[in-house]
Design a protein around this motif. Sequence first.
Motif, PDB file in Angstrom:
ATOM      1  N   GLU A 350       0.899  -0.908   0.245  1.00 40.75           N
ATOM      2  CA  GLU A 350       0.428  -0.015   0.188  1.00 40.75           C
ATOM      3  C   GLU A 350       0.707   1.189  -0.307  1.00 40.75           C
ATOM      4  N   MET A 351       2.312   0.834   0.583  1.00 40.07           N
ATOM      5  CA  MET A 351       3.383   2.587   0.367  1.00 40.07           C
ATOM      6  C   MET A 351       3.549   2.401  -1.142  1.00 40.07           C
ATOM      7  N   VAL A 352       3.623   3.420  -1.150  1.00 36.00           N
ATOM      8  CA  VAL A 352       4.817   4.293  -2.935  1.00 36.00           C
ATOM      9  C   VAL A 352       6.179   4.405  -2.817  1.00 36.00           C
ATOM     10  N   GLY A 353       6.758   3.314  -2.793  1.00 36.20           N
ATOM     11  CA  GLY A 353       8.166   2.991  -3.233  1.00 36.20           C
ATOM     12  C   GLY A 353       8.568   3.090  -1.762  1.00 36.20           C
ATOM     13  N   HIS A 354       9.774   2.544  -1.633  1.00 41.23           N
ATOM     14  CA  HIS A 354      10.258   2.493  -0.512  1.00 41.23           C
ATOM     15  C   HIS A 354      10.735   3.141   0.474  1.00 41.23           C
ATOM     16  N   ASP A 355      11.087   2.943   1.332  1.00 38.64           N
ATOM     17  CA  ASP A 355      11.054   3.935   2.787  1.00 38.64           C
ATOM     18  C   ASP A 355      12.715   4.378   3.407  1.00 38.64           C
ATOM     19  N   PRO A 356      13.236   4.996   2.793  1.00 40.54           N
ATOM     20  CA  PRO A 356      14.818   4.271   3.069  1.00 40.54           C
ATOM     21  C   PRO A 356      15.335   4.368   4.718  1.00 40.54           C
ATOM     22  N   ALA A 357      14.167   4.482   5.454  1.00 41.65           N
ATOM     23  CA  ALA A 357      14.746   5.148   7.205  1.00 41.65           C
ATOM     24  C   ALA A 357      15.485   3.891   7.181  1.00 41.65           C
ATOM     25  N   GLU A 358      13.196   3.535   6.786  1.00 36.66           N
ATOM     26  CA  GLU A 358      12.956   1.678   7.293  1.00 36.66           C
ATOM     27  C   GLU A 358      13.803   0.950   7.215  1.00 36.66           C
ATOM     28  N   ASP A 359      14.522   0.586   6.239  1.00 40.53           N
ATOM     29  CA  ASP A 359      15.246   0.239   4.750  1.00 40.53           C
ATOM     30  C   ASP A 359      16.790   0.108   5.694  1.00 40.53           C
ATOM     31  N   ALA A 360      16.659   1.620   6.505  1.00 37.71           N
ATOM     32  CA  ALA A 360      18.231   1.389   7.149  1.00 37.71           C
ATOM     33  C   ALA A 360      18.280   0.503   8.311  1.00 37.71           C
ATOM     34  N   ARG A 361      17.276   1.360   9.111  1.00 34.04           N
ATOM     35  CA  ARG A 361      17.361   0.447  10.407  1.00 34.04           C
ATOM     36  C   ARG A 361      17.048  -0.945  10.150  1.00 34.04           C
ATOM     37  N   THR A 362      16.403  -1.575   9.051  1.00 30.86           N
ATOM     38  CA  THR A 362      16.068  -2.948   8.805  1.00 30.86           C
ATOM     39  C   THR A 362      17.757  -3.637   8.941  1.00 30.86           C
ATOM     40  N   ALA A 363      18.120  -3.202   8.334  1.00 32.83           N
ATOM     41  CA  ALA A 363      19.295  -3.808   7.692  1.00 32.83           C
ATOM     42  C   ALA A 363      20.432  -3.586   9.133  1.00 32.83           C
ATOM     43  N   LEU A 364      20.303  -2.581   9.712  1.00 31.91           N
ATOM     44  CA  LEU A 364      20.801  -2.572  10.761  1.00 31.91           C
ATOM     45  C   LEU A 364      20.716  -3.784  12.038  1.00 31.91           C
ATOM     46  N   GLU A 365      19.445  -3.874  12.221  1.00 32.88           N
ATOM     47  CA  GLU A 365      18.502  -4.621  13.105  1.00 32.88           C
ATOM     48  C   GLU A 365      19.235  -5.840  12.710  1.00 32.88           C
ATOM     49  N   LEU A 366      19.106  -6.827  11.867  1.00 33.56           N
ATOM     50  CA  LEU A 366      19.729  -7.799  10.998  1.00 33.56           C
ATOM     51  C   LEU A 366      20.785  -8.167  11.548  1.00 33.56           C
ATOM     52  N   ALA A 367      21.647  -7.229  11.245  1.00 32.17           N
ATOM     53  CA  ALA A 367      23.474  -6.914  11.365  1.00 32.17           C
ATOM     54  C   ALA A 367      23.617  -7.674  13.111  1.00 32.17           C
ATOM     55  N   GLN A 368      22.414  -6.544  13.443  1.00 34.67           N
ATOM     56  CA  GLN A 368      22.752  -6.351  15.268  1.00 34.67           C
ATOM     57  C   GLN A 368      21.939  -8.323  15.482  1.00 34.67           C
ATOM     58  N   PHE A 369      21.109  -8.814  15.355  1.00 32.94           N
ATOM     59  CA  PHE A 369      21.012  -9.913  15.070  1.00 32.94           C
ATOM     60  C   PHE A 369      21.704 -10.950  14.884  1.00 32.94           C
ATOM     61  N   PHE A 370      22.577 -10.684  13.632  1.00 31.89           N
ATOM     62  CA  PHE A 370      23.445 -11.962  13.276  1.00 31.89           C
ATOM     63  C   PHE A 370      24.615 -12.006  14.612  1.00 31.89           C
ATOM     64  N   ILE A 371      24.987 -10.430  14.575  1.00 36.67           N
ATOM     65  CA  ILE A 371      25.971 -10.623  16.209  1.00 36.67           C
ATOM     66  C   ILE A 371      25.995 -11.380  17.329  1.00 36.67           C
ATOM     67  N   GLU A 372      24.555 -10.733  17.745  1.00 36.07           N
ATOM     68  CA  GLU A 372      24.011 -10.786  19.298  1.00 36.07           C
ATOM     69  C   GLU A 372      24.217 -12.825  19.311  1.00 36.07           C
ATOM     70  N   GLN A 373      23.383 -13.185  18.289  1.00 33.35           N
ATOM     71  CA  GLN A 373      22.963 -14.446  17.822  1.00 33.35           C
ATOM     72  C   GLN A 373      23.563 -15.139  17.212  1.00 33.35           C
ATOM     73  N   GLY A 374      24.945 -14.937  16.573  1.00 31.71           N
ATOM     74  CA  GLY A 374      25.675 -16.308  16.232  1.00 31.71           C
ATOM     75  C   GLY A 374      25.320 -16.516  14.769  1.00 31.71           C
ATOM     76  N   PRO A 375      26.138 -16.890  14.210  1.00 32.25           N
ATOM     77  CA  PRO A 375      26.330 -17.364  12.702  1.00 32.25           C
ATOM     78  C   PRO A 375      24.975 -18.658  13.206  1.00 32.25           C
ATOM     79  N   ALA A 376      25.362 -19.892  14.226  1.00 29.21           N
ATOM     80  CA  ALA A 376      25.317 -21.069  14.226  1.00 29.21           C
ATOM     81  C   ALA A 376      22.789 -20.598  14.294  1.00 29.21           C
ATOM     82  N   LYS A 377      23.078 -19.883  14.887  1.00 33.07           N
ATOM     83  CA  LYS A 377      21.484 -19.964  15.356  1.00 33.07           C
ATOM     84  C   LYS A 377      20.699 -19.887  13.478  1.00 33.07           C
ATOM     85  N   VAL A 378      21.377 -18.665  13.197  1.00 28.03           N
ATOM     86  CA  VAL A 378      20.744 -17.824  11.714  1.00 28.03           C
ATOM     87  C   VAL A 378      20.818 -19.035  10.779  1.00 28.03           C
TER      88      VAL A 378
END
Length: 776
Positions: A350-378
């Motif tokens: 329903e949104m027109v186009g991507h929200d760069p702030a949302e995409d930047a925040r999501t990429a950051l959260e993904l990296a934080q998840f990977f670092i905190e949980q570790g590769p085995a969990k991923v």
Amino acid sequence: MVKAVCVNGLKRPAEGAGERQAARKRRKAAGGGREPGPEEKSSCLSAALFGEDCEISRDQLYELLKFAALGKCHSAAQPSWCRIYRQSHLAGVVVIVLPEMSQLHFYQFYLQFRHLRKVFRHRFTLTPSANFLASLYGEGANPKPQNTAQGLTSTSSKSSDLKCDPIFQKYGGKKRGLTSYILTSEELNKYDYPIKGSTRWKGYVCTGCDKQRTDSSPLFGLDCEMCLTAKGNEVTYVSLVDARGQCLLNELVKPQSEVVNYRTSFSGITEEMLLPVKTSLSDIQTRLKKILPRDAVLVGHSLNNDLQALEMIHPSVIDTSLLFARTGNRRFKLKFLARAVLGKEIQCEEMVGHDPAEDARTALELAQFFIEQGPAKVAELNLEMLLKAENLAEVSKKKDALQPQGCRVQQQLNEPPHLSKPCFLLSASFLECLQVTGQKPLLLGRQELDSSGLCQSNLSTSNKQILQKALEDVPLSTFSIIQFSLGPENISSRLLAELCEKVGSKLTDMLTIYAGPFEENFRLKSVKKKFGKCGPIQCLTVVTETYQPYVCIQYEVLEAAQLAVESLNGAEVAGSCIKVQRPVTAAMLDCDVLIKELELDVENEGVIYVAGLKQSVTEKDLQEEFSQLKDLEMLFLPKDLQSAKHRNCCFLKFQKSQSAVDALEVINGWTLKGSKLRSRHALASGHLWRWIWQMNHSNGKQRGNIFYKKMQQLPDSEQDLKKKVKKLDNHIQKLYRSLQNNTLCVVLFPGVNSTYGSQSGLGLMGIKGDRGRSAC
């Protein structure tokens, strides 16, 4: 007037949809609006393969084959390194694999591969793979879990599956600090990130973040939205968030050039939004430099595109598209990772186009998840299977919506859903992609596919049997892989060291000339100046064993040595009338034949070599000087791989062979910045420039009699190998002749990894019936 494209490794001008539509309108206005005939509608292949751009990875090859086999209708993208025009008209794809053979084998037996070098105009160096066929098909994905009697996966099986996961294999099972996931300098170069010191990124601004990174360094999420302008992709929206997800920068940017396409559906940007904007790219660059601390680590999804659009260089990057990548670096979309890993929805319909702030925040959260949980969990998340299940459910849902209610109920009760036109499985293996889209791949050779899709060897199969089967079955398949072998598995490996030595020795001899005799008091500087006008010299030494002194000159390109023999033999140099000749050895007896065949090689068609350039000459000078030449398609200015300085020569590629011949007459004697230019037909353009440079520098020492004695130990084996190579070339010729027009054919020498050493592979490709890019 055709403007030449000048590159470090050639770049191809982009041809947008708007340009093509405008061209069609112009043709129609000029009375050329008729529908093109069948011949004009045929598929064709365009590839700018020179210098560094000639080294193609397995992922890039996978990219080409995927698009050729599946096309846009299954969400496959055009290859980034070449282009297939009218892919939908392809009659099929045939891949011919020559196991255990490398680029070295092709040029050792160059004269025997008569058909290959006369048919395929596009060639590239291929990075070698330990198990090429398996990697091509995408094997190595998680094996199916074995169920116990209770229907649950056993602990040992689960552990085994986990260890096969590419994330687990790359990073191990233990948790690591963030510095373990920062891209290395080699990875930055491989994945096209702007790098400091590279001439390709000249003019790019450094963020100034040059402090040593630690596991405590701050993370920042970055994302940009771009519009297409006359210049290319330009930034129109930039967002930067800190480790807590707070926006530090969220601003629209005014493009420098006129906007061609706002890409509103993706960027969300409209013309009205940018009208009041005054912020420029340089303003954003300045602000980013002020905001980011010196040890900042940037996080983003395919962040190389954002940094290129920002025209900025940053040394420490975590790329989430690569962090969560599967076998062969096949990547997930950010939207899927957000849902599968973080349980959040982004980029909603329903949104027109991507929200760069949302995409930047999501990429950051993904990296934080990977670092905190570790590769085995991923790895335990089994993202590949989640995506397949999601895609299959979506396909089933769409199909059910088109069927009457009764049919849907009956189908659910009696049989599994039939996938007639499923959406493309982004993370599936190549084999799975073909099968799910209804294409049954054909694999013929000493390895065959069993019911599970794994390769099984059958050493009793001969090349003749494989050819016969291929002639029968290839026309019935849209995608085929045919393997031909030279015989016993160890024959090419056993001769690899000797072949490498022999090719290196012959190459050195072909690059070397002897000039003389000279007077005792001659000036070596005068000789160097005279012979340097023919091309870059690697080394120059005086031969004193003769009655009068001679000079041994070793060039860096074959064209330079040949030009010196042709133009300076009998000339007066340093006060003496000299003779110019190549070394007289057994290996050089067929040199004239080899030179002639290299000139006639289809890859060198329309390509000429130009020497005599001064160091002060720039790429811009060459573009302006040669732009008046008719049908000039591209210009390649080789650079020294160590110093990055350009050599005193270049290659010009023309759309038509006759235009190249005409250019030779014009350029010879042409003066550029006070220096007279010399030219001739190319002998070793494209991928060979880099390979010859490497061979030349690793094998520059003169060989002695020990080498020739060693080669005499295996004369029968080598002669037998030549016969087999000639038969192999004939087999490929028969198979190629049987193919329909519009069939993409790719011949692969996968390369060699053995105890005798490693050798790069070679790829040859072309579409049968394709007359070249200019025909499109």
